[in-house]
Design an enzyme around this catalytic site. Structure first.
Site, PDB file in Angstrom:
ATOM      1  N   TYR A  37       0.821  -1.199   0.000  1.00 53.75           N
ATOM      2  CA  TYR A  37       0.000   0.000   0.000  1.00 53.75           C
ATOM      3  C   TYR A  37       0.858   1.253   0.000  1.00 53.75           C
ATOM      4  O   TYR A  37       2.036   1.231   0.333  1.00 53.75           O
ATOM      5  CB  TYR A  37      -0.905   0.007   1.242  1.00 53.75           C
ATOM      6  CG  TYR A  37      -1.915  -1.110   1.223  1.00 53.75           C
ATOM      7  CD1 TYR A  37      -3.084  -0.990   0.489  1.00 53.75           C
ATOM      8  CD2 TYR A  37      -1.685  -2.288   1.915  1.00 53.75           C
ATOM      9  CE1 TYR A  37      -4.016  -2.017   0.464  1.00 53.75           C
ATOM     10  CE2 TYR A  37      -2.613  -3.321   1.896  1.00 53.75           C
ATOM     11  CZ  TYR A  37      -3.781  -3.174   1.174  1.00 53.75           C
ATOM     12  OH  TYR A  37      -4.689  -4.187   1.146  1.00 53.75           O
ATOM     13  N   SER A  38       0.227   2.357  -0.356  1.00 58.19           N
ATOM     14  CA  SER A  38       0.838   3.685  -0.264  1.00 58.19           C
ATOM     15  C   SER A  38       2.094   3.845  -1.110  1.00 58.19           C
ATOM     16  O   SER A  38       2.984   4.611  -0.755  1.00 58.19           O
ATOM     17  CB  SER A  38       1.138   4.032   1.204  1.00 58.19           C
ATOM     18  OG  SER A  38      -0.053   4.081   1.940  1.00 58.19           O
ATOM     19  N   MET A  39       2.174   3.169  -2.220  1.00 58.38           N
ATOM     20  CA  MET A  39       3.357   3.304  -3.070  1.00 58.38           C
ATOM     21  C   MET A  39       3.363   4.606  -3.867  1.00 58.38           C
ATOM     22  O   MET A  39       4.389   4.998  -4.409  1.00 58.38           O
ATOM     23  CB  MET A  39       3.495   2.108  -4.009  1.00 58.38           C
ATOM     24  CG  MET A  39       3.888   0.831  -3.282  1.00 58.38           C
ATOM     25  SD  MET A  39       5.286   1.000  -2.151  1.00 58.38           S
ATOM     26  CE  MET A  39       6.596   1.465  -3.237  1.00 58.38           C
ATOM     27  N   TYR A 151      -0.666  10.446  10.079  1.00 55.51           N
ATOM     28  CA  TYR A 151      -0.849   9.839   8.765  1.00 55.51           C
ATOM     29  C   TYR A 151      -2.172  10.352   8.218  1.00 55.51           C
ATOM     30  O   TYR A 151      -3.192  10.297   8.899  1.00 55.51           O
ATOM     31  CB  TYR A 151      -0.857   8.324   8.921  1.00 55.51           C
ATOM     32  CG  TYR A 151      -0.841   7.544   7.632  1.00 55.51           C
ATOM     33  CD1 TYR A 151       0.181   7.715   6.717  1.00 55.51           C
ATOM     34  CD2 TYR A 151      -1.834   6.614   7.354  1.00 55.51           C
ATOM     35  CE1 TYR A 151       0.211   6.987   5.542  1.00 55.51           C
ATOM     36  CE2 TYR A 151      -1.811   5.876   6.184  1.00 55.51           C
ATOM     37  CZ  TYR A 151      -0.789   6.067   5.285  1.00 55.51           C
ATOM     38  OH  TYR A 151      -0.765   5.350   4.120  1.00 55.51           O
TER      39      TYR A 151
END
Length: 186
Positions: A37-39, A151
């Site tokens: 995730y979050s690439m 975040y």
């Protein structure tokens, strides 16, 4: 886990160790599929720094310079009460997740600000990042910019900033940043 080393565009070492998950007997192999995730965060950050390097945006620029809806932010005190933020959100704040923004989807179900984010479209996929950013800009912040880490939707808003600043489509910016990141790795 899976460890891969590439040099000159060629894989020179690949090592797989362990199993595919807790209490799982299937070994990790080079064909194991991982959820990552979050690439987009590192790619957006590289694209941002390329624009900083090119002098197109500044790390200490208030993001309202690019998305005017972010001018005059407020901080949620509670029960719908807000106060003026100590300052505006900067590009640096977005990069560091110190913007005062949150993820509504990760907030507790009864969290006041989380509910506002959800109503603003936090988990919608039928609007653009810029549309979501403008909706979020109308909401109060969780804390003063620069005062704490959380975040958040910071990278999504940063993606909108870097799309607006050089007037290039976001997908083109990401492709250019991805090429630069890959070139730097080799």
């Amino acid at each position: 886990g899976l460890f891969l080393v590439a040099k000159g565009g060629k894989v020179v070492n690949i090592t797989a160790v362990g199993t595919e998950g807790p209490n799982d007997t299937d070994p990790v192999t080079p064909e194991t599929i991982f959820r990552i995730y979050s690439m987009s965060k590192p790619i957006v950050s590289v694209a941002t720094m390329q624009l900083v390097e090119a002098g197109k945006i500044g790390l200490d620029d208030p993001i309202s310079k690019y998305i005017p809806e972010f001018a005059n932010p407020k901080v949620l005190v509670g029960n719908g009460v807000t106060r003026p933020a100590s300052r505006e959100i900067t590009v640096r704040d977005l990069l560091a997740h110190k913007s005062g923004l949150i993820y509504g989807v990760f907030a507790a179900p009864d969290d006041e600000l989380g509910k506002m984010y959800m109503a603003a479209g936090d988990v919608r996929y039928d609007i653009t990042a810029l549309e979501l950013s403008k909706a979020i800009a109308a909401l109060p912040l969780a804390f003063d910019p620069g005062s704490a880490w959380n975040y958040s939707r910071s990278t999504d808003v940063l993606g909108s900033v870097i799309e607006v600043a050089p007037r290039k489509p976001f997908d083109q910016l990401l492709a250019e940043a991805d090429e630069a990141a890959c070139a730097a790795a080799y």
